[in-house]
Scaffold this motif. Structure first.
Motif, PDB file in Angstrom:
ATOM      1  N   ILE A 173      -8.548  -9.613   5.713  1.00 25.66           N
ATOM      2  CA  ILE A 173      -8.313 -10.361   4.473  1.00 25.66           C
ATOM      3  C   ILE A 173      -8.238 -11.839   4.851  1.00 25.66           C
ATOM      4  N   THR A 174      -8.901 -12.683   4.075  1.00 30.22           N
ATOM      5  CA  THR A 174      -8.842 -14.127   4.322  1.00 30.22           C
ATOM      6  C   THR A 174      -8.207 -14.805   3.120  1.00 30.22           C
ATOM      7  N   THR A 175      -7.273 -15.691   3.391  1.00 29.53           N
ATOM      8  CA  THR A 175      -6.654 -16.439   2.295  1.00 29.53           C
ATOM      9  C   THR A 175      -6.437 -17.883   2.735  1.00 29.53           C
ATOM     10  N   HIS A 176      -6.294 -18.780   1.770  1.00 27.97           N
ATOM     11  CA  HIS A 176      -6.137 -20.207   2.075  1.00 27.97           C
ATOM     12  C   HIS A 176      -4.684 -20.633   1.912  1.00 27.97           C
TER      13      HIS A 176
ATOM     14  N   VAL B 130       3.323 -15.866   1.958  1.00 31.57           N
ATOM     15  CA  VAL B 130       2.011 -15.681   1.324  1.00 31.57           C
ATOM     16  C   VAL B 130       2.008 -14.364   0.554  1.00 31.57           C
ATOM     17  N   ASN B 131       1.286 -14.359  -0.545  1.00 31.36           N
ATOM     18  CA  ASN B 131       1.185 -13.184  -1.401  1.00 31.36           C
ATOM     19  C   ASN B 131      -0.199 -12.589  -1.179  1.00 31.36           C
ATOM     20  N   ILE B 132      -0.254 -11.431  -0.539  1.00 31.55           N
ATOM     21  CA  ILE B 132      -1.547 -10.879  -0.130  1.00 31.55           C
ATOM     22  C   ILE B 132      -1.875  -9.628  -0.939  1.00 31.55           C
TER      23      ILE B 132
ATOM     24  N   TYR C 293      -0.011  -6.444  -4.531  1.00 25.88           N
ATOM     25  CA  TYR C 293       0.414  -7.673  -3.869  1.00 25.88           C
ATOM     26  C   TYR C 293       1.593  -7.405  -2.934  1.00 25.88           C
TER      27      TYR C 293
ATOM     28  N   LEU D  27      -5.135 -10.295   8.958  1.00 22.41           N
ATOM     29  CA  LEU D  27      -5.052 -11.306   7.907  1.00 22.41           C
ATOM     30  C   LEU D  27      -5.404 -12.661   8.528  1.00 22.41           C
TER      31      LEU D  27
ATOM     32  N   LEU E 174      -5.413 -16.768   7.804  1.00 25.03           N
ATOM     33  CA  LEU E 174      -5.002 -17.867   6.936  1.00 25.03           C
ATOM     34  C   LEU E 174      -5.853 -19.076   7.295  1.00 25.03           C
TER      35      LEU E 174
END
Ligand SMILES: [Zn+2]
Length: 350
Positions: free
Chosen positions: A153-156, A172-174, A206, A241, A243
């Motif tokens: 999973i990729t998130t900013h 962070v909310n994943i 989430y 994950l 970030l």
């Protein structure tokens, strides 16, 4: 006699897994209670179809089912042609007796089967069949579905300059894919498509997670958090994950060893007149003296305001940038006009 799952799905005994799936999909379109009507008969029929599909679409379950069906057929033939079969059973007896005789083994297979048939308890029979399969094929390789690792999973994440310099704990909310809690991943409940996951067997959810962001992260860098991606299947490991770091005003900060290089804007009059300016850094206000006639790109070194490592502190290097105002007041424009009028020296003459 056990249900013939092949007949229920309307497929031949040698049907490939794709054919099983196709047949099932076709039946879902015509026999699903939502389509064909919510009567007990249709619900029961659809339950059978689902049961058949779940068994025949799983290579492991299908193999087990096929073995049981073969035994049933064998048992049926035996009752019809008793004399022949007893002969065969006798033939096998010497083999059995070569081994050390245990009291219970005196029963021949066929006798045991007869016993099992008279017991009308399904569980006892299936346990007995399972036992038979285990005993008769001890070396057979078990089918294990291939392991599938979970997806990453990729998130900013956006950090302030201070957070990027010093590191921080960020919540962070994943969005994870998790097994549906309602149907436990079985996709159906009492023959109907699970209303919670719509038959997917899994749902997105989430999860809050606190991630430690190390100091001195760079703009666009990726931080890997192991095992916090999506779940794997059949024993596959969880994904990771990632970030992706976004730093506010990232263009204004750089690192050189333990030194931090920051670009600080000043007004044109500050550049000419010099004086004290102040700015925020690491949560505290830093005051520094500007020399008169400071030019754009001029550097100032402020000692021990950089990063710290093993008791050694780096410096803060301030690069000056003369920032022209985007908007001027009428009074300011008038003053610039006046400045223009009284200036004797042209910048393009030496
Ligand atoms: Zn579900």
């Amino acid at each position: 006699m056990k249900k013939d799952y092949y007949k229920i799905l309307g497929i031949p005994y040698n049907a490939k897994i794709e054919d099983v799936k196709k047949a099932y999909r076709r039946l879902v379109h015509t026999c699903h209670p939502d389509i064909a009507g919510n009567t007990p008969e249709i619900i029961e029929k659809f339950k059978e179809i689902t049961e058949a599909y779940e068994t025949l679409s799983s290579p492991q379950k299908r193999e087990q089912y096929d073995s049981i069906m073969k035994l049933y057929k064998y048992a049926d033939n035996e009752t019809q042609e008793k004399p022949k079969k007893t002969k065969e059973a006798k033939k096998e007896e010497p083999k059995e007796e070569q081994e050390p005789v245990k009291p219970k083994k005196e029963n021949t297979f066929s006798k045991m089967r007869e016993q099992a048939k008279t017991v009308h308890n399904k569980n006892i029979f299936s346990d007995f069949i399972k036992g038979l399969i285990k005993n008769s094929k001890p070396k057979q390789k078990k089918y294990t579905p291939p392991k599938i690792d979970g997806k990453d999973i990729t998130t900013h994440v956006t950090l302030s300059l201070e957070e990027a310099i010093n590191g921080t704990d960020r919540i962070v909310n994943i969005l994870h894919m998790e097994t549906c809690e309602k149907c436990k991943g079985r996709k159906f409940i009492n023959g109907s498509v699970c209303p919670s996951c719509g038959g997917a067997g899994e749902k997105s959810k989430y999860n809050k997670l606190t991630v430690k962001i190390p100091p001195k992260v760079k703009q666009g860098s990726k931080i890997r958090v192991e095992g916090e991606g999506n779940k794997g299947y059949n024993g596959g490991k969880r994904g990771d994950l990632f970030l992706v770091i976004n730093i506010e005003n990232a263009q204004d900060i750089q690192y050189d060893g333990l030194d931090i290089i920051r670009t600080i804007p000043i007004a044109p009059y500050e550049a000419v007149l010099g004086g004290f300016i102040s700015f925020e850094m690491n949560g505290e206000t830093i005051k520094m003296k500007l020399m008169p006639m400071t030019y754009s790109g001029q550097k100032y070194r402020i000692s021990e305001q950089g990063l710290e490592k093993d008791g050694i502190k780096g410096d803060l290097i301030v690069t000056i940038k003369i920032d022209l105002p985007k908007k001027l007041s009428k009074e300011e424009i008038e003053l610039y006009e006046r400045l223009k009028a009284i200036s004797k020296r042209s910048v393009r003459e030496s």
